[in-house]
Design a protein around this motif. Sequence first.
Motif, mmCIF file in Angstrom:
data_model
loop_
_atom_site.group_PDB
_atom_site.id
_atom_site.type_symbol
_atom_site.label_atom_id
_atom_site.label_comp_id
_atom_site.label_asym_id
_atom_site.label_seq_id
_atom_site.Cartn_x
_atom_site.Cartn_y
_atom_site.Cartn_z
ATOM 1 N N ALA A 188 41.425 43.936 32.193
ATOM 2 C CA ALA A 188 40.588 42.845 31.708
ATOM 3 C C ALA A 188 39.715 43.248 30.535
ATOM 4 O O ALA A 188 39.423 44.430 30.318
ATOM 5 C CB ALA A 188 39.690 42.337 32.846
ATOM 6 N N ARG A 189 39.322 42.244 29.780
ATOM 7 C CA ARG A 189 38.246 42.351 28.794
ATOM 8 C C ARG A 189 37.252 41.238 29.110
ATOM 9 O O ARG A 189 37.626 40.066 29.183
ATOM 10 C CB ARG A 189 38.751 42.199 27.359
ATOM 11 N N TYR A 190 36.001 41.616 29.291
ATOM 12 C CA TYR A 190 34.950 40.650 29.576
ATOM 13 C C TYR A 190 33.841 40.776 28.535
ATOM 14 O O TYR A 190 33.511 41.888 28.088
ATOM 15 C CB TYR A 190 34.350 40.888 30.968
ATOM 16 N N GLU A 200 30.512 49.157 29.818
ATOM 17 C CA GLU A 200 30.261 48.411 31.052
ATOM 18 C C GLU A 200 28.943 48.874 31.652
ATOM 19 O O GLU A 200 28.656 50.071 31.729
ATOM 20 C CB GLU A 200 31.374 48.640 32.078
ATOM 21 N N TYR A 248 28.541 44.177 34.391
ATOM 22 C CA TYR A 248 28.163 43.284 33.296
ATOM 23 C C TYR A 248 28.382 44.004 31.976
ATOM 24 O O TYR A 248 28.567 45.231 31.933
ATOM 25 C CB TYR A 248 26.702 42.868 33.435
ATOM 26 N N GLY A 261 30.918 43.358 24.893
ATOM 27 C CA GLY A 261 31.491 43.397 26.235
ATOM 28 C C GLY A 261 32.187 44.708 26.522
ATOM 29 O O GLY A 261 31.877 45.742 25.922
ATOM 30 N N GLY A 319 37.191 38.171 39.343
ATOM 31 C CA GLY A 319 37.398 38.344 37.911
ATOM 32 C C GLY A 319 38.434 37.434 37.309
ATOM 33 O O GLY A 319 38.593 37.386 36.085
ATOM 34 N N GLU A 375 37.776 36.604 26.196
ATOM 35 C CA GLU A 375 37.911 37.217 27.509
ATOM 36 C C GLU A 375 39.320 36.981 28.038
ATOM 37 O O GLU A 375 39.916 35.921 27.825
ATOM 38 C CB GLU A 375 36.887 36.625 28.480
ATOM 39 N N ALA A 424 41.967 38.395 31.543
ATOM 40 C CA ALA A 424 42.058 39.241 32.735
ATOM 41 C C ALA A 424 43.355 38.961 33.484
ATOM 42 O O ALA A 424 43.839 37.830 33.530
ATOM 43 C CB ALA A 424 40.875 38.981 33.661
ATOM 44 N N HIS A 480 31.217 37.439 31.025
ATOM 45 C CA HIS A 480 31.395 37.437 32.475
ATOM 46 C C HIS A 480 30.542 38.523 33.129
ATOM 47 O O HIS A 480 30.453 39.643 32.629
ATOM 48 C CB HIS A 480 32.859 37.664 32.836
ATOM 49 N N THR A 481 29.913 38.185 34.227
ATOM 50 C CA THR A 481 29.176 39.165 35.023
ATOM 51 C C THR A 481 29.635 39.065 36.468
ATOM 52 O O THR A 481 29.920 37.975 36.970
ATOM 53 C CB THR A 481 27.656 38.938 34.966
#
Length: 282
Positions: free
Chosen positions: A23-25, A48, A76, A82, A261, A5, A7, A28-29
């Motif tokens: 960002a890359r998640y 997403e 989420y 992700g 974030g 992750e 951001a 993370h929510t």
Amino acid sequence: MIPREQARHWEHPALPGVDLLHARYIRHTFPRHAHDGYVIAAITGGVEGIGLPDGAERAGTGGVVLINPETPHTAYAGTEEGWAYRVLYPTRQVVAAVAAEISLPRGTPAFTTAVLHDPATARMIADVHAAAERDNALAADTCLRLLVARLLTRHGAGPVAARGRQGGRDVAARARELLTARLAEPPGLEQLAAEVGTSPFALLRAFKAVYGLPPHAWLTGERVKAARRLLEAGVAPATAATAVGFTDQPHLNRHFTRIVGVPPGAYQRERKNVQDLAPGAS
């Protein structure tokens, strides 16, 4: 190998009133929250998931997510890998100014679609980011205005309608004013209801109908917004935490990172970079 992750939440002097998030998640929510302004996002990888008042939506690569001011939502990962995206957070004033230039009705415009598959528009969102990252002020401002005009023309409507019945809106508005004035030491639900002249359950029902969140969740979001303003002014995260009503810095870190974030320290460092880049900075 699953990417980690990452951001960056920042702003550029050429785009006043617009925050940017790249960002890359994966895990993370974002909890249910709302923004004062708009969310305009381009999905650049993965999927997403977005929880909205009318139900859940999914957006994949080439998708665009549009969220109006004060609309409660969650975000989420829609897949195990992700999602990656580039987001613009323009204020109401920024969008309203473009709306006025293209002769839309006065007031706060509303997007009529939350999720659309539109790779061309997604590329325009990425173009705003790219221009800002290259420090090309003219291109960044130009790309932003063209993007917002395109979205309003194709997916815009008149002013955002207020939610809830008039009586409930009045009760919720008074409660909101009290919570805003006493951000660090808010009253309990029973006391808050008594001060606005209603019962606790009636207040809960009215507040959620108007703002989409119960008072305690709305208050957490407002505390994070207040902490952002303090961090932008150079206040240390630990001091900002207690000033807005969080128990300590870890308490702020947890809620700030979930909603914004990025952690408070990273957010503040980006704001200092912007100040250093601004014209006339010493």
